[in-house]
Scaffold this motif. Structure first.
Motif, PDB file in Angstrom:
ATOM      1  N   LYS A 117      -8.507  -0.438  -5.804  1.00 52.73           N
ATOM      2  CA  LYS A 117      -8.423  -0.964  -4.647  1.00 52.73           C
ATOM      3  C   LYS A 117      -7.645  -2.246  -4.976  1.00 52.73           C
ATOM      4  CE  LYS A 117     -11.935   1.270  -1.731  1.00 52.73           C
ATOM      5  NZ  LYS A 117     -12.927   0.948  -0.417  1.00 52.73           N
ATOM      6  N   GLY A 118      -8.031  -2.933  -5.852  1.00 53.78           N
ATOM      7  CA  GLY A 118      -7.617  -4.318  -6.411  1.00 53.78           C
ATOM      8  C   GLY A 118      -8.600  -4.903  -6.926  1.00 53.78           C
ATOM      9  N   LYS A 222      -6.052  -6.775  -2.605  1.00 51.65           N
ATOM     10  CA  LYS A 222      -5.534  -5.260  -2.526  1.00 51.65           C
ATOM     11  C   LYS A 222      -4.167  -5.276  -3.499  1.00 51.65           C
ATOM     12  CE  LYS A 222      -7.337  -3.955   2.181  1.00 51.65           C
ATOM     13  NZ  LYS A 222      -6.778  -3.507   3.577  1.00 51.65           N
ATOM     14  N   ASN A 257      -3.402 -10.466   1.823  1.00 53.25           N
ATOM     15  CA  ASN A 257      -4.356 -10.579   1.154  1.00 53.25           C
ATOM     16  C   ASN A 257      -4.756 -12.606   1.368  1.00 53.25           C
ATOM     17  OD1 ASN A 257      -5.094  -8.346  -0.266  1.00 53.25           O
ATOM     18  ND2 ASN A 257      -3.304  -8.863  -1.321  1.00 53.25           N
TER      19      ASN A 257
END
Length: 301
Positions: A117-118, A222, A257
Motif C-alpha cells: 500500500k505504501g 500511499k 497524503n
C-alpha cells in the motif's frame, strides 16, 4: 588537533604536544562537523537545499534523483538512481567512518514499515517507553487527547515539579511528529511550562491516557502518481482565557497524503474572527510555498 599558531616555528619536526586537558561538548563542534560534511557533499556534485539545509540532492544524466537527509550523524539515503546511491556510499565511506544499515526501518525513534500500500510511519516503541517511564502502562485509556471544551489558564492550584513537567511536554512534542491528533493538546499544555500546576499536569496525563488507547495508529503514505498539493487551515477566535489570543492550525497534503501539520498560538490578539482566520491562512500558504520550493528542486511540478 592543531598546534596553536606561532608556537610551532621553533619546534623540531619530530616533537609532539602533550594534551593536558580535553574539552567536550563545545557549541561549535556540531557546526564544524556539518561544515565538513557539507563540503564533501558539494564536492561530490550535490546541491544543498536552501529551504532545508540538511537535505542534499543530485540529478543524474539519466533523469534519476538521489537525496540525502542528515541529522547530526544519522543519515537517510534515498532516490531512484541505485548506481549513484552505491557510489555515494563508497565515497562517504572513504571520507567518514559509516555503517550502512540497509533498508530504512528506524530513524530517530520513528518506525518505518514498507508494504504494497505504501509506507507507514509511527512511534509505537517511543509511546510504550514513555508510558513505562511515567508509570502509565496500566492507566485507563481515554477516547480524546483533551476533555471536551477544556480551557486551561493560570489557576490557583498546587504547583508541580517544573523539570518533570517540562520533560514530559518535550517528549510529547517530539511524539507529535507522527501523531497529528495530539498536536493541539500538546500546544495547549506547552503554554504553562514556566509555572505548571496540578490542572496542567492532569491535562498532560490525559494525553498519555489517549496514547495508551491508540499506540498502533500510524500514518500511511500511499503509492500513487498524484502530486496535488493542498492545505487546510483553521483558527479559534480568542481561544486562550489567559491573554485572549487565538490558536491556529494547518495541515498540508501531497497526493492525498498528510505530510506536514502544526498547531500554534498567535503572537498578537486578533481583533476579529476574520483576522484570526486570515492569519491562519497566511501560515498555511507559507507552508505550501516551502513545500513547493522543495518539489521544484526535485523537478516535481
Amino acid at each position: 588537533m592543531e598546534i596553536p599558531s606561532g608556537y610551532g616555528r621553533d619546534v623540531a619536526a619530530n616533537t609532539v604536544c602533550k594534551l593536558k586537558k580535553a574539552l567536550y561538548g563545545l557549541k561549535q563542534s556540531p557546526r564544524a562537523w556539518f561544515g565538513r560534511f557539507t563540503k564533501v557533499m558539494i564536492g561530490l556534485g550535490y546541491k544543498q537545499r536552501q529551504g532545508d539545509h540538511t537535505l542534499f540532492f543530485k540529478h543524474s544524466k539519466s533523469g534519476g534523483v538521489t537525496m540525502l537527509l542528515v541529522y547530526v550523524d544519522d543519515i537517510i539515503l534515498t532516490g531512484d538512481d541505485k548506481e549513484e546511491q552505491q557510489l555515494l556510499s563508497q565515497c562517504l565511506g572513504k571520507e567518514f567512518e559509516i555503517k550502512i544499515l540497509g533498508k530504512l526501518k528506524y530513524f530517530l525513534g520513528i518506525e518505518v514499515a514498507h508494504s504494497k500500500k505504501g509506507i507507514f510511519i509511527s512511534q509505537q516503541k517511543y509511546i510504550t517507553d514513555l508510558l513505562k517511564k511515567t508509570s502509565k502502562t496500566a492507566c485507563k485509556p481515554a477516547s480524546t487527547p483533551l476533555e471536551p471544551n477544556l480551557k486551561l489558564g493560570n489557576v490557583k492550584d498546587v504547583a508541580v515539579d517544573k523539570e518533570m513537567y517540562q520533560g514530559l511536554v518535550r517528549r510529547l512534542k517530539y511524539l507529535s511528529h507522527t501523531k497529528p491528533d495530539i498536536a493541539y493538546a500538546v500546544c495547549l499544555i506547552s503554554q504553562f511550562m514556566h509555572s505548571p500546576k496540578e490542572t496542567h499536569l492532569q491535562a498532560a496525563h490525559r494525553i498519555l491516557q489517549y496514547l495508551k488507547g491508540t499506540p498502533g495508529r500510524r500514518i500511511l503514505f500511499k503509492r500513487n502518481g498524484n502530486v496535488k498539493l493542498e492545505a487546510y487551515t483553521d483558527a479559534d477566535y480568542a481561544g486562550s482565557i489567559v491573554d485572549r489570543r487565538s490558536t491556529i492550525g494547518y495541515c498540508t497534503f501531497l497526493g492525498g497524503n498528510l505530510v506536514t501539520w502544526r498547531s500554534k498560538k498567535q503572537g498578537v490578539v486578533a481583533r476579529s474572527s476574520a483576522e484570526a482566520e486570515f492569519k491562519a491562512m497566511a501560515q498555511g500558504i507559507c507552508e505550501l510555498l516551502w513545500l513547493k520550493i522543495i518539489l521544484e528542486d526535485l523537478r516535481i511540478k
